[in-house]
Scaffold this motif. Structure first.
Motif, PDB file in Angstrom:
ATOM      1  N   GLY A 183      -7.387   2.632  -1.484  1.00  0.00           N
ATOM      2  CA  GLY A 183      -6.429   1.564  -0.981  1.00  0.00           C
ATOM      3  C   GLY A 183      -7.027  -0.018  -1.503  1.00  0.00           C
ATOM      4  N   GLU A 218      -5.835  -2.554  -3.570  1.00  0.00           N
ATOM      5  CA  GLU A 218      -5.013  -4.384  -2.891  1.00  0.00           C
ATOM      6  C   GLU A 218      -5.323  -5.200  -3.973  1.00  0.00           C
ATOM      7  OE1 GLU A 218      -5.029  -6.371   1.366  1.00  0.00           O
ATOM      8  OE2 GLU A 218      -6.734  -5.198   0.486  1.00  0.00           O
ATOM      9  N   TYR A 229      -1.799  -8.286  -3.242  1.00  0.00           N
ATOM     10  CA  TYR A 229      -1.360  -7.712  -2.351  1.00  0.00           C
ATOM     11  C   TYR A 229      -0.745  -9.215  -1.967  1.00  0.00           C
ATOM     12  CZ  TYR A 229      -1.928  -2.279  -2.845  1.00  0.00           C
ATOM     13  OH  TYR A 229      -1.529  -1.184  -2.773  1.00  0.00           O
ATOM     14  N   HIS A 263       1.084  -1.544  -0.496  1.00  0.00           N
ATOM     15  CA  HIS A 263       0.632  -0.104   0.020  1.00  0.00           C
ATOM     16  C   HIS A 263       0.923   1.427  -0.144  1.00  0.00           C
ATOM     17  CE1 HIS A 263      -3.586   2.717   1.078  1.00  0.00           C
ATOM     18  NE2 HIS A 263      -2.068   2.899   1.954  1.00  0.00           N
TER      19      HIS A 263
END
Length: 164
Positions: free
Chosen positions: A80, A84, A89, A51
């Motif tokens: 964010g 993700e 992520y 992030h």
């Protein structure tokens, strides 16, 4: 620009890596049952790293450049949690994300090193924040850094409590 703010920003990549390295092996993707009290976005330790990288590159690099080159631009806020999911992520290599972030922060500091006092007063409108100056934007970036250091420490506390 406030020297303490610039120093904190320059030190952040080292601190981020140290705090990430403090997360026990096997817990870098761990998430608590409750995020109550979390001082940052609710990402795992690996997610925090990704992030910060993405917000630096896709958020603050763009915002800084636009504020420096456009007349009172509207600066976009990034979601964010959408990033993700889009960028997976959980499957990212944290060491690569840290290296990319370090390089991005070097670029940020280079941009800021060339800014004149008059440019620090340039204005923009930041979605979700309102009217600001370039100086304000730098403070918001530093604040974002500190939130994620706090988020990693918070995760360390939750990990320790869950292991007890």
């Amino acid at each position: 620009m406030n020297p303490a703010t610039l120093q904190a920003m320059a030190d952040f990549p080292r601190q981020l890596e140290q705090f990430y390295d403090a997360i026990p092996e096997g817990h870098r993707d761990w998430t608590p049952l409750s995020w109550d009290g979390c001082p940052s976005e609710t990402f795992s330790a690996r997610g925090q790293i990704c992030h910060v990288r993405d917000i630096e590159i896709d958020g603050y690099h763009v915002r800084l450049q636009r504020t420096l080159t456009e007349a009172n631009p509207l600066l976009e806020s990034l979601d964010g949690y959408v990033l993700e999911k889009e960028r997976n992520y959980a499957g990212a290599d944290a060491r690569e994300a840290l290296a990319a972030f370090r390089a991005a922060r070097v670029k940020t500091m280079a941009i800021l090193s060339g800014v004149t006092p008059q440019q620090l007063d340039r204005t923009a409108e930041f979605e979700g924040y309102g009217a600001l100056t370039l100086r304000s934007l730098v403070h918001y970036l530093c604040s974002h850094d500190q939130q994620h250091l706090a988020g990693l420490q918070w995760l360390l506390g939750k990990i320790d409590a869950a292991r007890a």
